[in-house]
Design a protein around this motif. Structure first.
Motif, PDB file in Angstrom:
ATOM      1  N   THR A   1       0.646  -1.075  -0.139  1.00  0.00           N
ATOM      2  CA  THR A   1       0.000   0.107   0.041  1.00  0.00           C
ATOM      3  C   THR A   1       0.994   1.160   0.072  1.00  0.00           C
ATOM      4  O   THR A   1       0.230   2.340  -0.514  1.00  0.00           O
ATOM      5  N   TRP A   2       2.123   1.137   0.575  1.00  0.00           N
ATOM      6  CA  TRP A   2       3.076   2.375   0.485  1.00  0.00           C
ATOM      7  C   TRP A   2       3.215   2.764  -0.903  1.00  0.00           C
ATOM      8  O   TRP A   2       2.890   4.033  -1.097  1.00  0.00           O
TER       9      TRP A   2
ATOM     10  N   TYR B   1       1.763   1.962  -3.490  1.00  0.00           N
ATOM     11  CA  TYR B   1       0.462   2.230  -4.553  1.00  0.00           C
ATOM     12  C   TYR B   1      -0.179   3.363  -4.087  1.00  0.00           C
ATOM     13  O   TYR B   1      -0.475   4.194  -5.048  1.00  0.00           O
ATOM     14  N   TYR B   2      -0.307   3.985  -2.914  1.00  0.00           N
ATOM     15  CA  TYR B   2      -0.573   5.215  -2.672  1.00  0.00           C
ATOM     16  C   TYR B   2       0.367   6.212  -2.885  1.00  0.00           C
ATOM     17  O   TYR B   2      -0.138   7.476  -3.250  1.00  0.00           O
ATOM     18  N   SER B   3       1.396   6.198  -2.296  1.00  0.00           N
ATOM     19  CA  SER B   3       2.547   7.446  -2.566  1.00  0.00           C
ATOM     20  C   SER B   3       2.909   7.739  -4.250  1.00  0.00           C
ATOM     21  O   SER B   3       3.025   8.892  -4.383  1.00  0.00           O
TER      22      SER B   3
ATOM     23  N   CYS C   1       8.578  -4.011   1.547  1.00  0.00           N
ATOM     24  CA  CYS C   1       7.771  -3.056   2.389  1.00  0.00           C
ATOM     25  C   CYS C   1       6.911  -3.897   3.523  1.00  0.00           C
ATOM     26  O   CYS C   1       6.815  -3.539   4.631  1.00  0.00           O
TER      27      CYS C   1
ATOM     28  N   ILE D   1       4.892  -2.107   6.668  1.00  0.00           N
ATOM     29  CA  ILE D   1       3.790  -1.614   5.822  1.00  0.00           C
ATOM     30  C   ILE D   1       2.708  -2.307   5.634  1.00  0.00           C
ATOM     31  O   ILE D   1       2.701  -3.429   5.094  1.00  0.00           O
ATOM     32  N   PRO D   2       1.510  -1.872   6.008  1.00  0.00           N
ATOM     33  CA  PRO D   2       0.377  -2.775   5.864  1.00  0.00           C
ATOM     34  C   PRO D   2      -0.004  -3.068   4.520  1.00  0.00           C
ATOM     35  O   PRO D   2       0.002  -2.300   3.470  1.00  0.00           O
TER      36      PRO D   2
ATOM     37  N   MET E   1      -7.636  -2.483   3.113  1.00  0.00           N
ATOM     38  CA  MET E   1      -6.630  -2.368   4.001  1.00  0.00           C
ATOM     39  C   MET E   1      -6.674  -3.574   4.952  1.00  0.00           C
ATOM     40  O   MET E   1      -7.791  -3.956   5.599  1.00  0.00           O
TER      41      MET E   1
ATOM     42  N   LEU F   1      14.560  -2.243   4.398  1.00  0.00           N
ATOM     43  CA  LEU F   1      13.223  -1.406   4.229  1.00  0.00           C
ATOM     44  C   LEU F   1      13.904  -0.103   4.307  1.00  0.00           C
ATOM     45  O   LEU F   1      13.541   0.708   3.276  1.00  0.00           O
TER      46      LEU F   1
ATOM     47  N   ALA G   1      -0.255   8.893  -8.660  1.00  0.00           N
ATOM     48  CA  ALA G   1      -0.468   7.993  -7.505  1.00  0.00           C
ATOM     49  C   ALA G   1      -2.098   7.585  -7.648  1.00  0.00           C
ATOM     50  O   ALA G   1      -2.763   8.219  -8.240  1.00  0.00           O
ATOM     51  N   ALA G   2      -2.277   6.288  -6.868  1.00  0.00           N
ATOM     52  CA  ALA G   2      -3.588   6.203  -6.804  1.00  0.00           C
ATOM     53  C   ALA G   2      -4.587   7.046  -6.349  1.00  0.00           C
ATOM     54  O   ALA G   2      -4.267   7.580  -5.444  1.00  0.00           O
TER      55      ALA G   2
ATOM     56  N   ILE H   1       8.760   0.697   9.421  1.00  0.00           N
ATOM     57  CA  ILE H   1       7.541   1.456   9.307  1.00  0.00           C
ATOM     58  C   ILE H   1       7.568   2.831  10.150  1.00  0.00           C
ATOM     59  O   ILE H   1       6.938   3.986   9.799  1.00  0.00           O
TER      60      ILE H   1
ATOM     61  N   SER I   1       1.244  -1.469  12.949  1.00  0.00           N
ATOM     62  CA  SER I   1       1.676  -0.157  12.111  1.00  0.00           C
ATOM     63  C   SER I   1       0.548   0.729  11.578  1.00  0.00           C
ATOM     64  O   SER I   1       0.745   1.464  10.856  1.00  0.00           O
TER      65      SER I   1
ATOM     66  N   VAL J   1       0.396   5.035   5.458  1.00  0.00           N
ATOM     67  CA  VAL J   1       0.676   4.903   4.039  1.00  0.00           C
ATOM     68  C   VAL J   1      -0.258   6.064   3.305  1.00  0.00           C
ATOM     69  O   VAL J   1       0.016   6.565   2.226  1.00  0.00           O
TER      70      VAL J   1
END
Lengths: 146, 213
Positions: free
Chosen positions: A32-33, A35-37, A58, A63-64, A76, B10, B37-38, B90, B178, B196
């Protein structure tokens, strides 16, 4: 009774949940990091096999993970099968970039969708996006020292 | 073992991601990434009840040595995260997000304090937490305590973590929860935020709860 006990065990230790909506979601387990960023490129570039290694990194770092549903929605993940957390568990790592069908409970909050996945009923890699994007990012593939 | 190997990477990838987005080196397929971005979901008009029974009382010590409970002494809203100050994973995404949210909200007249409860009291002591968190933001409050006192907070928020290995550079590396929790001034959980989200989205969500706080 056994089923109830199993469900309770599945939901722990995430705090007690009110009744959600039972759903079956088809889609890809995503990072999701990225993908969203958008830091690694557009949404199409950070899914599938092209982004698999980065997704592992990630998730391992906390990162979830999410499920990008075939409906275009991001779910999520709060828990998934035998792993308690939203990231870094063996299940989350095993399923990174995989196309899955996930049964579970859906919760909506602040415009976001959250899912507690009770069972992954199908699992496979079908989105061979590296054929279009190569590896995203290129440095996701570790270089051997010698 | 796979977790050990990839978790240590990471920080590198997050930093590299930032470089891709903001540096001056050649950008790859991510050129113009922000624009691609999405899309984020729209916020619903109304705030719904929290569907999770999460949160509760705890009694810890802040980075100045003062006792602190789940309530903010000044009654401010709080952003709460469980992590550790030297975390390269994270936390390096969540803590700066919390700092930016607090700054943006303050500029809009909403005072919110970012709070981190340590998952490693040996690493994050009264003596060490303050300087480490101040590097992220002077607004940060770090909370530590005895293992027993911390466990009360972990239980209340369903926090689980696992020591993975010791990194020569960063020290202990943990797998841990997280999500960021938004609390009111009394310590009641209002909602949770995935770390995120873009700051503007996270701020927009937090603003929805100002009246409730």
């Amino acid at each position: 009774m056994r089923a109830i006990a199993a469900l309770v065990a599945l939901l722990a230790p995430f705090p007690a949940l009110a009744a959600g909506e039972r759903v079956s979601i088809q889609g890809e387990v995503i990072d999701t990091w990225c993908y969203y960023s958008g830091v690694m490129g557009g949404p199409d570039a950070v899914v599938g096999t092209a982004h698999h290694t980065c997704a592992l990194w990630c998730s391992a770092g906390g990162i979830p993970v999410g499920i990008l549903g075939d409906d275009g929605q991001v779910y999520m993940v709060l828990k998934i099968e035998g792993d308690d957390g939203s990231a870094s568990g063996d299940t989350q790592l095993r399923l990174a970039s995989h196309q899955v069908t996930a049964d579970g409970m859906l919760y909506e909050r602040d415009g976001l969708k959250y899912i507690v996945v009770e069972k992954v009923v199908s699992d496979g890699i079908t989105n061979l996006s590296h054929e279009d994007y190569d590896v995203i990012p290129p440095f996701a593939i570790p270089k051997p020292k010698n | 073992m796979i977790r050990c190997r990839i978790a240590s990477s990471l920080a590198a990838i997050v930093l590299a991601a930032s470089a891709l987005a903001h540096g001056d080196e050649k950008h790859g397929p991510s050129d113009g990434a922000a624009a691609t971005a999405a899309p984020l979901p729209q916020l619903p008009a109304a705030v719904s009840p929290l569907p999770w029974d999460v949160g509760g009382a705890f009694d810890l010590v802040d980075h100045t040595g003062a006792a602190r409970s789940e309530a903010d002494p000044q009654g401010r809203m709080q952003l709460l995260f469980f992590g550790y100050a030297s975390c390269p994973g994270i936390c390096s995404a969540a803590l700066p997000l919390m700092a930016e949210m607090a700054k943006d909200l303050a500029e809009g007249g909403v005072d919110v304090v970012p709070v981190m409860i340590t998952i490693d009291p040996k690493l994050d002591s009264v003596a060490t937490m303050g300087p480490a968190l101040a590097e992220i933001s002077p607004r940060f409050v770090g909370l530590t305590g005895t293992p027993e006192a911390l466990d009360v907070a972990y239980q209340a928020f369903g926090v689980e973590f696992e020591h993975l290995f010791d990194d020569p550079e960063h020290g202990p590396i943990y797998a841990h929860g997280s999500h960021i929790y938004l609390l009111d001034g009394a310590g009641k959980v209002l909602t949770l935020l995935p770390p995120v989200l873009p700051p503007e989205q996270a701020v927009a969500i937090a603003r929805r709860y100002v009246k409730e706080s």
